[in-house]
Design a protein around this motif. Structure first.
Motif, PDB file in Angstrom:
ATOM      1  N   ALA A  78      15.939  45.081-139.940  1.00 31.61           N
ATOM      2  CA  ALA A  78      14.783  45.159-140.763  1.00 31.61           C
ATOM      3  C   ALA A  78      13.926  46.630-140.415  1.00 31.61           C
ATOM      4  O   ALA A  78      14.363  47.225-139.421  1.00 31.61           O
ATOM      5  N   PRO A  79      12.896  46.865-141.345  1.00 33.71           N
ATOM      6  CA  PRO A  79      12.365  48.096-141.043  1.00 33.71           C
ATOM      7  C   PRO A  79      11.677  48.265-139.769  1.00 33.71           C
ATOM      8  O   PRO A  79      10.940  47.077-139.144  1.00 33.71           O
TER       9      PRO A  79
ATOM     10  N   PRO B 168       6.429  47.561-140.220  1.00 34.71           N
ATOM     11  CA  PRO B 168       6.251  47.022-141.425  1.00 34.71           C
ATOM     12  C   PRO B 168       5.638  47.775-142.488  1.00 34.71           C
ATOM     13  O   PRO B 168       4.823  48.780-142.216  1.00 34.71           O
ATOM     14  N   VAL B 169       5.970  47.292-143.667  1.00 34.05           N
ATOM     15  CA  VAL B 169       5.237  47.900-144.721  1.00 34.05           C
ATOM     16  C   VAL B 169       3.911  47.138-144.984  1.00 34.05           C
ATOM     17  O   VAL B 169       3.849  46.012-145.497  1.00 34.05           O
ATOM     18  N   LEU B 170       2.767  47.425-144.699  1.00 32.88           N
ATOM     19  CA  LEU B 170       1.608  46.775-144.817  1.00 32.88           C
ATOM     20  C   LEU B 170       0.585  47.420-145.945  1.00 32.88           C
ATOM     21  O   LEU B 170       0.304  48.838-145.698  1.00 32.88           O
TER      22      LEU B 170
ATOM     23  N   THR C 133       7.644  31.088-147.050  1.00 33.75           N
ATOM     24  CA  THR C 133       8.778  31.737-146.103  1.00 33.75           C
ATOM     25  C   THR C 133       9.080  33.070-146.687  1.00 33.75           C
ATOM     26  O   THR C 133       8.943  33.392-147.850  1.00 33.75           O
ATOM     27  N   GLY C 134       9.147  33.772-145.558  1.00 39.40           N
ATOM     28  CA  GLY C 134       9.573  35.258-145.699  1.00 39.40           C
ATOM     29  C   GLY C 134       8.193  36.391-146.091  1.00 39.40           C
ATOM     30  O   GLY C 134       8.785  37.388-146.240  1.00 39.40           O
ATOM     31  N   THR C 135       7.311  35.651-146.024  1.00 43.20           N
ATOM     32  CA  THR C 135       6.102  36.485-146.321  1.00 43.20           C
ATOM     33  C   THR C 135       5.619  37.650-145.146  1.00 43.20           C
ATOM     34  O   THR C 135       4.890  38.473-145.482  1.00 43.20           O
TER      35      THR C 135
ATOM     36  N   ASP D 118       5.225  28.981-134.555  1.00 47.45           N
ATOM     37  CA  ASP D 118       5.524  29.063-135.960  1.00 47.45           C
ATOM     38  C   ASP D 118       5.738  27.499-136.545  1.00 47.45           C
ATOM     39  O   ASP D 118       6.152  26.824-135.599  1.00 47.45           O
ATOM     40  N   GLU D 119       5.544  27.199-137.620  1.00 44.03           N
ATOM     41  CA  GLU D 119       5.556  26.130-138.351  1.00 44.03           C
ATOM     42  C   GLU D 119       4.897  24.996-137.635  1.00 44.03           C
ATOM     43  O   GLU D 119       5.426  23.989-137.356  1.00 44.03           O
TER      44      GLU D 119
ATOM     45  N   LEU E 273      10.161  50.203-148.413  1.00 46.22           N
ATOM     46  CA  LEU E 273      11.227  49.645-147.361  1.00 46.22           C
ATOM     47  C   LEU E 273      12.610  50.446-147.506  1.00 46.22           C
ATOM     48  O   LEU E 273      13.235  50.397-146.785  1.00 46.22           O
TER      49      LEU E 273
ATOM     50  N   PHE F 284       9.824  38.993-148.449  1.00 46.53           N
ATOM     51  CA  PHE F 284      10.322  40.246-147.721  1.00 46.53           C
ATOM     52  C   PHE F 284      11.754  39.946-147.274  1.00 46.53           C
ATOM     53  O   PHE F 284      12.456  40.906-147.420  1.00 46.53           O
TER      54      PHE F 284
HETATM   55  N1  LIG Z   1       5.404  43.561-144.134  1.00 48.85           N
HETATM   56  C1  LIG Z   1       6.793  43.592-143.885  1.00 48.85           C
HETATM   57  N2  LIG Z   1       7.466  44.874-144.135  1.00 48.85           N
HETATM   58  C2  LIG Z   1       8.533  45.013-143.771  1.00 48.85           C
HETATM   59  N3  LIG Z   1       9.269  43.764-143.638  1.00 48.85           N
HETATM   60  C3  LIG Z   1       8.969  42.707-143.489  1.00 48.85           C
HETATM   61  C4  LIG Z   1       7.528  42.454-143.903  1.00 48.85           C
HETATM   62  N4  LIG Z   1       7.335  41.176-143.476  1.00 48.85           N
HETATM   63  C5  LIG Z   1       8.360  40.466-143.672  1.00 48.85           C
HETATM   64  N5  LIG Z   1       9.558  41.357-143.348  1.00 48.85           N
HETATM   65  C6  LIG Z   1      10.922  41.273-143.376  1.00 48.85           C
HETATM   66  O1  LIG Z   1      11.141  39.923-143.682  1.00 48.85           O
HETATM   67  C7  LIG Z   1      11.626  39.353-142.562  1.00 48.85           C
HETATM   68  C8  LIG Z   1      10.774  37.801-142.496  1.00 48.85           C
HETATM   69  O2  LIG Z   1       9.574  38.026-141.958  1.00 48.85           O
HETATM   70  P1  LIG Z   1       8.868  36.986-140.977  1.00 48.85           P
HETATM   71  O3  LIG Z   1       9.915  36.121-139.996  1.00 48.85           O
HETATM   72  O4  LIG Z   1       7.831  37.562-140.539  1.00 48.85           O
HETATM   73  O5  LIG Z   1       8.516  35.967-142.262  1.00 48.85           O
HETATM   74  P2  LIG Z   1       7.798  34.658-142.170  1.00 48.85           P
HETATM   75  O6  LIG Z   1       6.786  34.511-143.295  1.00 48.85           O
HETATM   76  O7  LIG Z   1       7.401  34.359-140.685  1.00 48.85           O
HETATM   77  O8  LIG Z   1       8.977  33.584-142.351  1.00 48.85           O
HETATM   78  P3  LIG Z   1       9.290  32.084-141.972  1.00 48.85           P
HETATM   79  O9  LIG Z   1       8.235  31.221-142.699  1.00 48.85           O
HETATM   80  O10 LIG Z   1      10.463  31.876-142.727  1.00 48.85           O
HETATM   81  O11 LIG Z   1       9.292  32.069-140.667  1.00 48.85           O
HETATM   82  C9  LIG Z   1      11.611  39.961-141.364  1.00 48.85           C
HETATM   83  O12 LIG Z   1      12.693  40.032-140.683  1.00 48.85           O
HETATM   84  C10 LIG Z   1      11.431  41.428-142.047  1.00 48.85           C
HETATM   85  O13 LIG Z   1      12.819  42.090-142.060  1.00 48.85           O
END
Ligand SMILES: Nc1ncnc2c1ncn2[C@@H]1O[C@H](COP(=O)(O)OP(=O)(O)OP(=O)(O)O)[C@@H](O)[C@H]1O
Length: 635
Positions: A327-328, A331-333, A360-362, A430-431, A515, A545
């Motif tokens: 992963a980066p 983070p990219v914000l 998921t993954g946001t 989480d969740e 990214l 993401f």
């Molecule tokens: N802002 C970001 N910048 C860069 N990479 C990101 C960013 N947000 C998420 N990611 C990437 O996406 C992956 C998933 O992020 P994260 O676990 O925080 O998501 P989540 O919303 O908590 O997912 P889930 O709901 O499935 O638990 C991270 O491992 C990372 O690689």
């Protein structure tokens, strides 16, 4: 920092005397009346005189075109994002005090100015605006250019500026240095000279300290980070010293650490932990007491970045490209998320829980980790619990801990539980929407009473943690349906942050680029063809993401170093478009590359990149003068 004992009048007199005689003939320090002028200013005047700049004239600067400025923003995307929280904090102050916050690239090129619109108009009259280089060679003595050369915080007031027209300004600037002392840019606060800006330099220093301190949040897997100070109260704050070690060798530092230990940047790569701290014994994570070179005690904490340590390169493996990170590292914000993050940090620091919502993954966990890294509890643990992943029968014991023999299969000595592990730090649930009802009541009790009762009896134990909960579900709806306790909901969700799905973001192209860079695309010289980048930005990404990062990693792994990833390399389905209206702006049309001018510009850009943005070095490599390089490529 230099102290200002001179009044504007004595300064003016000194300036007139110094400038009336030929600066370059004698050297300014040899002249009478210069005692009133701070040493960094005198040194700068001398450099300007040596360059043959005419102090009575108007500096000749040509701003970049809009397109060139956009390119400069792209090149400095990481820097701009990184500095955003501090710039926003200074912005309000600048507005109130009639001044401007200014961010520049490592060469003093102004990237952004934010603040008082009235003063911005005046500043623009002397070309203090985005797209103009404020290095000494172009604009004479000025806080930005002089701070970049002196590599420290500098204040330049009114007539201390080299060029006459700049006398209307009073500016304070400080260079922003990376982990290895490289210049990343400069931050400046400028206002009208007529108003005494007494706190400008202090505010800039604090902001730059905070920006540089955040660089140490992600130093790379396996590296050890040593945080130290002689005052234990300053440990964990941006004023602490920070050193980074790789296999015991010093590979990164901040200014505070170097000054505490009496070292300079040359110490990197050639100093071992054992040489720095001969009495420290074995390097072990946690609190350690050390002594500096003169035997004074230091308070310190050692921490190892999670992940496998990078292996020492084997001779025959040297040509093999580095592993692609999972992963980066940073983070990219975008600006909106940075604002949400700044608010979340304030709430966490005030002891108020936050709920992060999003598909998921946001990046809900990424966001929460970033909030932890920036909050006052950053040095204490971040404990993440996935309420959906733990079996219901175990979740209670996992969370609350248990007494010895509490249930069949329990560890003989009992267990502390995750809530107690988070003591002092931040608990990330989480969740949370998937937490069984029975457990919700127990969690509510912990939050109300601030103590944990282990499973199987035993005395309640006081706990103190900040709380961030995350969910992809609609908690309010779950409450209506009776699947989530209303009282717990009101307790944990006084403030909710909603992270948007990728397909709703308009800056997807910038996200893809950022990214790609952070995953190592730029470092390997692998480019995304414009069509490919546009397709990646336009795709739907139901996994947000997580899915996009996974795809970029795969593309990077398949690409040849130095090559370009074309559209046909994309996995099937990615070319599927996001819904209309959410599509990002189309990729800019590629420049006609056949023209000689274009080729020359490309070569100059490549040389600049190869020289890390150092104009003199790039010009030397190309065999052309700095001014030609500026004219053709930067201005
Ligand atoms: N802002 C970001 N910048 C860069 N990479 C990101 C960013 N947000 C998420 N990611 C990437 O996406 C992956 C998933 O992020 P994260 O676990 O925080 O998501 P989540 O919303 O908590 O997912 P889930 O709901 O499935 O638990 C991270 O491992 C990372 O690689």
């Amino acid at each position: 920092m230099h102290s200002h004992v001179a009044t504007p009048r004595t300064l003016l007199a000194a300036r007139q005397r110094v400038f009336a005689e030929s600066l370059s003939a004698q050297g300014v320090t040899a002249q009478r009346g210069v005692e009133a002028v701070p040493a960094p200013i005198l040194r700068s005047w001398q450099r300007c005189a040596d360059l043959g700049l005419d102090f009575g004239a108007r500096p000749r600067v040509e701003p970049l075109s809009q397109r060139e400025l956009r390119e400069a923003w792209e090149r400095n995307d990481a820097l701009r994002r990184r500095c955003r929280p501090e710039i926003e904090a200074l912005h309000a102050d600048a507005q109130a005090t009639g001044s401007l916050v200014i961010l520049t690239d490592p060469n003093g090129l102004v990237l952004d100015t934010l603040g008082n619109p009235g003063f911005a108009g005046k500043a623009a009259q002397v070309a203090l605006c985005p797209g103009v280089p404020w290095n000494e060679a172009a604009t004479g003595t000025n806080a930005i250019g002089t701070a970049l050369i002196e590599r420290r915080a500098v204040e330049v007031r009114g007539p201390e500026h080299y060029f006459e027209p700049h006398r209307i300004l009073s500016c304070a600037a400080m260079p922003i240095l990376g982990l290895r002392g490289e210049t990343l840019g400069a931050l400046d606060l400028s206002g009208p000279a007529a108003m005494l800006q007494t706190h400008a330099l202090g505010m800039i220093r604090l902001a730059v300290d905070a920006i540089e301190h955040r660089l140490f949040e992600a130093v790379g897997p396996g590296r050890e980070v040593l945080r130290l100070h002689d005052d234990p109260a300053l440990l964990g704050t941006p004023r602490e010293g920070v050193l980074v070690f790789e296999e015991g060798r010093l590979v990164g530092a901040n200014r505070a650490a170097l000054s505490l230990l009496g070292l300079d940047w040359d110490a990197l790569d050639r100093t071992d932990f054992s040489r720095l701290f001969p009495d420290a014994g074995r390097r072990q994570p946690g609190a350690i007491r050390l002594r500096d070179g003169e035997g004074r005690p230091l308070h310190a904490r050692l921490h190892e970045e999670a992940g496998r340590a990078p292996r020492a390169p084997r001779p025959h493996a040297a040509a093999r490209p580095a592993a692609i990170p999972a992963a980066p590292d940073v983070p990219v914000l975008d600006a909106a998320t940075e604002r949400l993050l700044a608010r979340a940090v304030r709430l966490v620091d005030a002891g108020i829980p936050v709920v992060v919502e999003g598909e998921t993954g946001t990046g809900k966990e990424v966001f929460s980790r970033a909030a932890h890294a920036r909050c006052a509890r950053a040095r204490a643990p971040f404990v993440a619990v996935n309420c959906a992943a733990l079996p219901e029968s175990l979740i209670e014991a996992e969370l609350f801990g248990y007494e010895p023999g509490a249930f069949t299969g329990a560890a003989r000595h009992g267990a502390q539980g995750l809530l107690r592990q988070a003591d002092g730090g931040l608990l990330f649930l989480d969740e949370i929407g998937d937490m069984p009802l029975g457990l919700q009541s127990r969690l509510l009790r912990v939050l109300q009473e601030r103590e944990v009762q282990p499973v199987g009896g035993g005395r309640p134990v006081p706990v103190d943690f900040a709380l961030i909960c995350a969910t992809h579900r609609d908690l309010a709806r779950l409450v209506e349906e009776g699947a989530f306790r209303a009282d717990l909901y009101y307790r944990i969700a006084p403030y909710r942050v909603a992270l948007p799905p990728l397909r709703e973001r308009r800056d997807r192209q910038e996200v893809v680029r950022a990214l790609w860079d952070r995953l190592g695309g730029a470092a390997r010289g692998v480019a995304l063809a414009p069509a490919c980048e546009a397709a990646l930005a336009a795709a739907v990404w139901p996994g947000n993401f997580r899915q996009l990062v996974g795809t970029l990693r795969a593309l990077l792994a398949l690409a040849d170093p130095g090559g370009t990833v074309e559209l046909d390399a994309l996995p099937e389905g990615v070319a599927q478009k996001a819904p209309r209206g959410a599509a990002p702006p189309a990729a800019p049309a590629p420049e006609p590359s056949g023209r000689l001018d274009g080729i020359a510009r490309e070569a100059m850009r490549a040389a600049l990149d190869a020289a890390g943005g150092n104009v003199s070095e790039a010009a030397r490599r190309l065999g052309i003068s700095r001014s030609t390089l500026y004219r053709r490529c930067l201005s």
